[in-house]
Design a protein around this motif. Structure first.
Motif, PDB file in Angstrom:
ATOM      1  N   ARG A  15     -56.585  22.634 -33.960  1.00  0.00           N
ATOM      2  CA  ARG A  15     -57.021  23.663 -34.913  1.00  0.00           C
ATOM      3  C   ARG A  15     -56.138  24.898 -34.844  1.00  0.00           C
ATOM      4  O   ARG A  15     -55.907  25.562 -35.851  1.00  0.00           O
ATOM      5  N   PHE A  16     -55.666  25.220 -33.649  1.00  0.00           N
ATOM      6  CA  PHE A  16     -54.826  26.405 -33.467  1.00  0.00           C
ATOM      7  C   PHE A  16     -53.349  26.049 -33.303  1.00  0.00           C
ATOM      8  O   PHE A  16     -52.484  26.842 -33.644  1.00  0.00           O
ATOM      9  N   GLY A  17     -53.086  24.873 -32.769  1.00  0.00           N
ATOM     10  CA  GLY A  17     -51.709  24.496 -32.450  1.00  0.00           C
ATOM     11  C   GLY A  17     -50.832  24.275 -33.660  1.00  0.00           C
ATOM     12  O   GLY A  17     -49.712  24.791 -33.731  1.00  0.00           O
ATOM     13  N   PHE A  18     -51.306  23.499 -34.622  1.00  0.00           N
ATOM     14  CA  PHE A  18     -50.476  23.208 -35.782  1.00  0.00           C
ATOM     15  C   PHE A  18     -50.211  24.423 -36.664  1.00  0.00           C
ATOM     16  O   PHE A  18     -49.088  24.586 -37.142  1.00  0.00           O
ATOM     17  N   PRO A  19     -51.183  25.309 -36.899  1.00  0.00           N
ATOM     18  CA  PRO A  19     -50.823  26.536 -37.643  1.00  0.00           C
ATOM     19  C   PRO A  19     -49.776  27.385 -36.916  1.00  0.00           C
ATOM     20  O   PRO A  19     -48.894  27.963 -37.557  1.00  0.00           O
ATOM     21  N   LEU A  20     -49.847  27.441 -35.587  1.00  0.00           N
ATOM     22  CA  LEU A  20     -48.832  28.197 -34.846  1.00  0.00           C
ATOM     23  C   LEU A  20     -47.462  27.542 -34.962  1.00  0.00           C
ATOM     24  O   LEU A  20     -46.437  28.233 -35.045  1.00  0.00           O
ATOM     25  N   ILE A  21     -47.432  26.217 -34.976  1.00  0.00           N
ATOM     26  CA  ILE A  21     -46.160  25.514 -35.154  1.00  0.00           C
ATOM     27  C   ILE A  21     -45.594  25.797 -36.544  1.00  0.00           C
ATOM     28  O   ILE A  21     -44.389  26.045 -36.690  1.00  0.00           O
ATOM     29  N   LEU A  22     -46.444  25.777 -37.556  1.00  0.00           N
ATOM     30  CA  LEU A  22     -45.982  26.079 -38.911  1.00  0.00           C
ATOM     31  C   LEU A  22     -45.480  27.517 -39.027  1.00  0.00           C
ATOM     32  O   LEU A  22     -44.483  27.779 -39.711  1.00  0.00           O
ATOM     33  N   ILE A  23     -46.144  28.443 -38.362  1.00  0.00           N
ATOM     34  CA  ILE A  23     -45.685  29.833 -38.353  1.00  0.00           C
ATOM     35  C   ILE A  23     -44.314  29.933 -37.691  1.00  0.00           C
ATOM     36  O   ILE A  23     -43.420  30.624 -38.185  1.00  0.00           O
ATOM     37  N   ALA A  24     -44.139  29.231 -36.567  1.00  0.00           N
ATOM     38  CA  ALA A  24     -42.853  29.267 -35.860  1.00  0.00           C
ATOM     39  C   ALA A  24     -41.737  28.673 -36.717  1.00  0.00           C
ATOM     40  O   ALA A  24     -40.620  29.213 -36.758  1.00  0.00           O
ATOM     41  N   VAL A  25     -42.025  27.580 -37.421  1.00  0.00           N
ATOM     42  CA  VAL A  25     -41.008  26.969 -38.281  1.00  0.00           C
ATOM     43  C   VAL A  25     -40.666  27.900 -39.449  1.00  0.00           C
ATOM     44  O   VAL A  25     -39.484  28.063 -39.792  1.00  0.00           O
ATOM     45  N   ALA A  26     -41.665  28.531 -40.037  1.00  0.00           N
ATOM     46  CA  ALA A  26     -41.401  29.476 -41.129  1.00  0.00           C
ATOM     47  C   ALA A  26     -40.579  30.662 -40.636  1.00  0.00           C
ATOM     48  O   ALA A  26     -39.649  31.120 -41.314  1.00  0.00           O
ATOM     49  N   LEU A  27     -40.904  31.157 -39.442  1.00  0.00           N
ATOM     50  CA  LEU A  27     -40.122  32.257 -38.876  1.00  0.00           C
ATOM     51  C   LEU A  27     -38.688  31.831 -38.578  1.00  0.00           C
ATOM     52  O   LEU A  27     -37.757  32.619 -38.744  1.00  0.00           O
ATOM     53  N   SER A  28     -38.507  30.591 -38.147  1.00  0.00           N
ATOM     54  CA  SER A  28     -37.143  30.136 -37.867  1.00  0.00           C
ATOM     55  C   SER A  28     -36.335  30.010 -39.154  1.00  0.00           C
ATOM     56  O   SER A  28     -35.134  30.310 -39.159  1.00  0.00           O
ATOM     57  N   LEU A  29     -36.960  29.578 -40.236  1.00  0.00           N
ATOM     58  CA  LEU A  29     -36.251  29.536 -41.520  1.00  0.00           C
ATOM     59  C   LEU A  29     -35.861  30.944 -41.968  1.00  0.00           C
ATOM     60  O   LEU A  29     -34.743  31.167 -42.427  1.00  0.00           O
ATOM     61  N   LEU A  30     -36.777  31.892 -41.795  1.00  0.00           N
ATOM     62  CA  LEU A  30     -36.471  33.283 -42.103  1.00  0.00           C
ATOM     63  C   LEU A  30     -35.351  33.803 -41.197  1.00  0.00           C
ATOM     64  O   LEU A  30     -34.459  34.518 -41.649  1.00  0.00           O
ATOM     65  N   GLY A  31     -35.397  33.420 -39.925  1.00  0.00           N
ATOM     66  CA  GLY A  31     -34.348  33.828 -38.994  1.00  0.00           C
ATOM     67  C   GLY A  31     -33.005  33.214 -39.323  1.00  0.00           C
ATOM     68  O   GLY A  31     -31.959  33.841 -39.140  1.00  0.00           O
ATOM     69  N   GLY A  32     -33.005  31.974 -39.813  1.00  0.00           N
ATOM     70  CA  GLY A  32     -31.756  31.343 -40.224  1.00  0.00           C
ATOM     71  C   GLY A  32     -31.129  32.046 -41.414  1.00  0.00           C
ATOM     72  O   GLY A  32     -29.915  32.272 -41.448  1.00  0.00           O
ATOM     73  N   VAL A  33     -31.962  32.410 -42.384  1.00  0.00           N
ATOM     74  CA  VAL A  33     -31.459  33.149 -43.548  1.00  0.00           C
ATOM     75  C   VAL A  33     -30.960  34.530 -43.118  1.00  0.00           C
ATOM     76  O   VAL A  33     -29.892  34.985 -43.543  1.00  0.00           O
ATOM     77  N   ASN A  34     -31.714  35.193 -42.248  1.00  0.00           N
ATOM     78  CA  ASN A  34     -31.313  36.500 -41.734  1.00  0.00           C
ATOM     79  C   ASN A  34     -29.998  36.389 -40.966  1.00  0.00           C
ATOM     80  O   ASN A  34     -29.102  37.227 -41.124  1.00  0.00           O
ATOM     81  N   GLY A  35     -29.871  35.383 -40.123  1.00  0.00           N
ATOM     82  CA  GLY A  35     -28.635  35.189 -39.360  1.00  0.00           C
ATOM     83  C   GLY A  35     -27.451  34.895 -40.257  1.00  0.00           C
ATOM     84  O   GLY A  35     -26.327  35.341 -40.001  1.00  0.00           O
ATOM     85  N   PHE A  36     -27.689  34.153 -41.334  1.00  0.00           N
ATOM     86  CA  PHE A  36     -26.611  33.853 -42.281  1.00  0.00           C
ATOM     87  C   PHE A  36     -26.083  35.132 -42.914  1.00  0.00           C
ATOM     88  O   PHE A  36     -24.873  35.374 -42.942  1.00  0.00           O
ATOM     89  N   PHE A  37     -27.004  35.979 -43.411  1.00  0.00           N
ATOM     90  CA  PHE A  37     -26.564  37.215 -44.056  1.00  0.00           C
ATOM     91  C   PHE A  37     -25.995  38.215 -43.044  1.00  0.00           C
ATOM     92  O   PHE A  37     -25.108  38.994 -43.382  1.00  0.00           O
ATOM     93  N   PHE A  38     -26.488  38.177 -41.812  1.00  0.00           N
ATOM     94  CA  PHE A  38     -25.925  39.047 -40.781  1.00  0.00           C
ATOM     95  C   PHE A  38     -24.488  38.648 -40.478  1.00  0.00           C
ATOM     96  O   PHE A  38     -23.605  39.503 -40.374  1.00  0.00           O
ATOM     97  N   ALA A  39     -24.251  37.351 -40.329  1.00  0.00           N
ATOM     98  CA  ALA A  39     -22.892  36.896 -40.042  1.00  0.00           C
ATOM     99  C   ALA A  39     -21.955  37.195 -41.205  1.00  0.00           C
ATOM    100  O   ALA A  39     -20.778  37.505 -40.997  1.00  0.00           O
ATOM    101  N   LYS A  40     -22.459  37.120 -42.434  1.00  0.00           N
ATOM    102  CA  LYS A  40     -21.640  37.481 -43.594  1.00  0.00           C
ATOM    103  C   LYS A  40     -21.353  38.979 -43.622  1.00  0.00           C
ATOM    104  O   LYS A  40     -20.270  39.409 -43.994  1.00  0.00           O
ATOM    105  N   ALA A  41     -22.333  39.796 -43.193  1.00  0.00           N
ATOM    106  CA  ALA A  41     -22.188  41.253 -43.258  1.00  0.00           C
ATOM    107  C   ALA A  41     -21.276  41.789 -42.170  1.00  0.00           C
ATOM    108  O   ALA A  41     -20.714  42.870 -42.324  1.00  0.00           O
ATOM    109  N   VAL A  42     -21.107  41.064 -41.084  1.00  0.00           N
ATOM    110  CA  VAL A  42     -20.267  41.544 -39.987  1.00  0.00           C
ATOM    111  C   VAL A  42     -18.827  41.681 -40.440  1.00  0.00           C
ATOM    112  O   VAL A  42     -18.125  42.614 -40.057  1.00  0.00           O
ATOM    113  N   GLY A  43     -18.378  40.830 -41.313  1.00  0.00           N
ATOM    114  CA  GLY A  43     -16.997  40.890 -41.791  1.00  0.00           C
ATOM    115  C   GLY A  43     -16.746  41.956 -42.832  1.00  0.00           C
ATOM    116  O   GLY A  43     -15.607  42.314 -43.086  1.00  0.00           O
TER     117      GLY A  43
END
Length: 149
Positions: A15-43
Motif C-alpha cells: 500500500r505504501f511501497g509502490f506509490p513511493l517507488i512511483l514517486i522515486a521514478v517520477a523524480l528520477s525522470l525529472l532529475g534526468g531532464v534537469n541534468g540534461f538541461f544543466f549539462a547543456k547550460a554549462v557550455g
C-alpha cells in the motif's frame, strides 16, 4: 502457510511501497531532464544562474530518491512492529502458525522490499545520470582543452 503469511505481509507494505517507488521514478525522470538541461547550460556563456538552480534541484532530487527508499524501509519496520508487538500482534500470535513461520515471513518480506528499493534506486540513478550524459557536449580529441589559468 508460509506463502499465505508472506502474501499478507507483502500486501500490507505494498500500500505504501509502490506509490513511493512511483514517486522515486517520477523524480528520477525529472532529475534526468534537469541534468540534461544543466549539462547543456554549462557550455553556454550565461550559465551562472541556471547552473546554480540546476545543481540545487539536482541535489534535492537525489536526496528525495534516497529518502523514498528509506521511507520504504521504515514502513517495513513499522509493519513488523505493528504486526508482532501491538494489539495486532496479540491476534497474530493466536493464529495456528508457528512463531518461526511468522518471523520467517517477516524477514523474507523485508528482504524482498529491500531488493525492490535497491533496484529502484539503481534504475533512478541510471536515469538521472543518463540525462546528464546525454546533455554533455561531445568531446573532440583533436581540439586541445582551453587554458584555465
Amino acid at each position: 502457510m508460509f506463502s499465505k503469511l508472506l502474501k499478507y505481509d507483502f500486501k500490507s507494505v505494498k500500500r505504501f511501497g509502490f506509490p513511493l517507488i512511483l514517486i522515486a521514478v517520477a523524480l528520477s525522470l525529472l532529475g534526468g531532464v534537469n541534468g540534461f538541461f544543466f549539462a547543456k547550460a554549462v557550455g553556454s556563456d550565461d550559465a551562472s544562474f541556471i547552473s546554480i538552480i540546476s545543481v540545487l534541484t539536482f541535489m534535492l532530487i537525489i536526496y528525495a530518491v534516497v529518502i523514498c527508499a528509506s521511507i520504504t524501509a521504515i514502513f517495513v519496520y513499522v509493519d513488523f512492529y505493528k504486526s508482532l508487538c501491538t494489539d495486532q500482534g496479540y491476534l497474530t500470535f493466536t493464529l495456528p502458525v508457528s512463531s518461526t513461520s511468522l518471523l520467517n515471513s517477516k524477514i523474507v518480506n523485508s528482504l524482498i522490499w529491500s531488493l525492490i528499493s535497491a533496484a529502484t534506486m539503481v534504475v533512478c540513478f541510471f536515469v538521472i545520470f543518463l540525462g546528464v550524459g546525454l546533455g554533455m557536449p561531445p568531446s573532440d580529441p583533436s581540439v586541445p582543452p582551453e587554458d584555465i589559468g
